[in-house]
Design a protein around this motif. Sequence first.
Motif, PDB file in Angstrom:
ATOM      1  N   GLU A   1       0.835  -1.202   0.000  1.00 39.41           N
ATOM      2  CA  GLU A   1       0.000   0.000   0.000  1.00 39.41           C
ATOM      3  C   GLU A   1       0.881   1.267   0.000  1.00 39.41           C
ATOM      4  O   GLU A   1       0.600   2.221  -0.725  1.00 39.41           O
ATOM      5  N   ASP A   2       1.926   1.253   0.806  1.00 38.57           N
ATOM      6  CA  ASP A   2       2.848   2.399   0.849  1.00 38.57           C
ATOM      7  C   ASP A   2       3.511   2.612  -0.502  1.00 38.57           C
ATOM      8  O   ASP A   2       3.646   3.741  -0.979  1.00 38.57           O
ATOM      9  N   TYR A   3       3.957   1.518  -1.123  1.00 40.92           N
ATOM     10  CA  TYR A   3       4.617   1.610  -2.427  1.00 40.92           C
ATOM     11  C   TYR A   3       3.657   2.162  -3.486  1.00 40.92           C
ATOM     12  O   TYR A   3       4.010   3.079  -4.233  1.00 40.92           O
ATOM     13  N   LEU A   4       2.433   1.648  -3.516  1.00 36.92           N
ATOM     14  CA  LEU A   4       1.465   2.115  -4.505  1.00 36.92           C
ATOM     15  C   LEU A   4       1.069   3.573  -4.255  1.00 36.92           C
ATOM     16  O   LEU A   4       0.854   4.330  -5.202  1.00 36.92           O
ATOM     17  N   GLU A   5       0.992   3.971  -2.995  1.00 32.92           N
ATOM     18  CA  GLU A   5       0.694   5.368  -2.680  1.00 32.92           C
ATOM     19  C   GLU A   5       1.825   6.269  -3.178  1.00 32.92           C
ATOM     20  O   GLU A   5       1.585   7.351  -3.708  1.00 32.92           O
ATOM     21  N   CYS A   6       3.052   5.821  -3.012  1.00 33.43           N
ATOM     22  CA  CYS A   6       4.182   6.598  -3.509  1.00 33.43           C
ATOM     23  C   CYS A   6       4.105   6.766  -5.027  1.00 33.43           C
ATOM     24  O   CYS A   6       4.365   7.839  -5.559  1.00 33.43           O
ATOM     25  N   LEU A   7       3.714   5.704  -5.707  1.00 34.31           N
ATOM     26  CA  LEU A   7       3.627   5.759  -7.169  1.00 34.31           C
ATOM     27  C   LEU A   7       2.482   6.641  -7.659  1.00 34.31           C
ATOM     28  O   LEU A   7       2.654   7.458  -8.561  1.00 34.31           O
ATOM     29  N   HIS A   8       1.293   6.460  -7.076  1.00 31.47           N
ATOM     30  CA  HIS A   8       0.084   7.046  -7.650  1.00 31.47           C
ATOM     31  C   HIS A   8      -0.549   8.174  -6.836  1.00 31.47           C
ATOM     32  O   HIS A   8      -1.399   8.895  -7.361  1.00 31.47           O
ATOM     33  N   HIS A   9      -0.217   8.302  -5.582  1.00 27.78           N
ATOM     34  CA  HIS A   9      -0.757   9.355  -4.696  1.00 27.78           C
ATOM     35  C   HIS A   9      -2.281   9.336  -4.617  1.00 27.78           C
ATOM     36  O   HIS A   9      -2.905  10.379  -4.441  1.00 27.78           O
ATOM     37  N   SER A  10      -2.886   8.175  -4.743  1.00 28.53           N
ATOM     38  CA  SER A  10      -4.353   8.118  -4.769  1.00 28.53           C
ATOM     39  C   SER A  10      -4.978   8.554  -3.442  1.00 28.53           C
ATOM     40  O   SER A  10      -5.984   9.259  -3.438  1.00 28.53           O
ATOM     41  N   LYS A  11      -4.407   8.167  -2.321  1.00 25.45           N
ATOM     42  CA  LYS A  11      -4.963   8.584  -1.023  1.00 25.45           C
ATOM     43  C   LYS A  11      -4.802  10.089  -0.835  1.00 25.45           C
ATOM     44  O   LYS A  11      -5.687  10.757  -0.296  1.00 25.45           O
ATOM     45  N   GLU A  12      -3.675  10.598  -1.271  1.00 25.54           N
ATOM     46  CA  GLU A  12      -3.445  12.043  -1.165  1.00 25.54           C
ATOM     47  C   GLU A  12      -4.476  12.810  -1.979  1.00 25.54           C
ATOM     48  O   GLU A  12      -5.052  13.799  -1.501  1.00 25.54           O
ATOM     49  N   PHE A  13      -4.740  12.359  -3.199  1.00 26.38           N
ATOM     50  CA  PHE A  13      -5.712  13.035  -4.050  1.00 26.38           C
ATOM     51  C   PHE A  13      -7.121  12.930  -3.471  1.00 26.38           C
ATOM     52  O   PHE A  13      -7.898  13.889  -3.541  1.00 26.38           O
ATOM     53  N   GLN A  14      -7.466  11.772  -2.906  1.00 24.36           N
ATOM     54  CA  GLN A  14      -8.781  11.618  -2.281  1.00 24.36           C
ATOM     55  C   GLN A  14      -8.938  12.591  -1.124  1.00 24.36           C
ATOM     56  O   GLN A  14      -9.983  13.216  -0.965  1.00 24.36           O
ATOM     57  N   ARG A  15      -7.893  12.719  -0.318  1.00 20.33           N
ATOM     58  CA  ARG A  15      -7.960  13.640   0.819  1.00 20.33           C
ATOM     59  C   ARG A  15      -8.081  15.081   0.335  1.00 20.33           C
ATOM     60  O   ARG A  15      -8.868  15.861   0.857  1.00 20.33           O
ATOM     61  N   ARG A  16      -7.293  15.443  -0.681  1.00 22.67           N
ATOM     62  CA  ARG A  16      -7.386  16.798  -1.222  1.00 22.67           C
ATOM     63  C   ARG A  16      -8.789  17.088  -1.739  1.00 22.67           C
ATOM     64  O   ARG A  16      -9.315  18.192  -1.549  1.00 22.67           O
TER      65      ARG A  16
END
Length: 81
Positions: free
Chosen positions: A39-54
């Motif tokens: 999950e950490d690796y995929l978040e680093c690649l795609h930033h999907s959680k960051e974009f959802q939070r934004r």
Amino acid sequence: MASGWGITGNKGRCYDFWMDFSDCMSRCREPKDCALLREDYLECLHHSKEFQRRNRVYKEEQRQLRAAAEKSKGGGEDVHH
């Protein structure tokens, strides 16, 4: 990406996450044991959680602005029910 080389020729931004995930996968019995590292690796690649939070923050800001605008618009008038 997994090779460690980034676009500029230096170490890629997600390489450390990849190495942690890769090491875990080589040592674990069950792939689900490495789910958090994946999950950490995929978040680093795609930033999907960051974009959802934004997006959630932006929507809440817009909701608050609309509520304030409606309150100021309706607050100055004499409304009888």
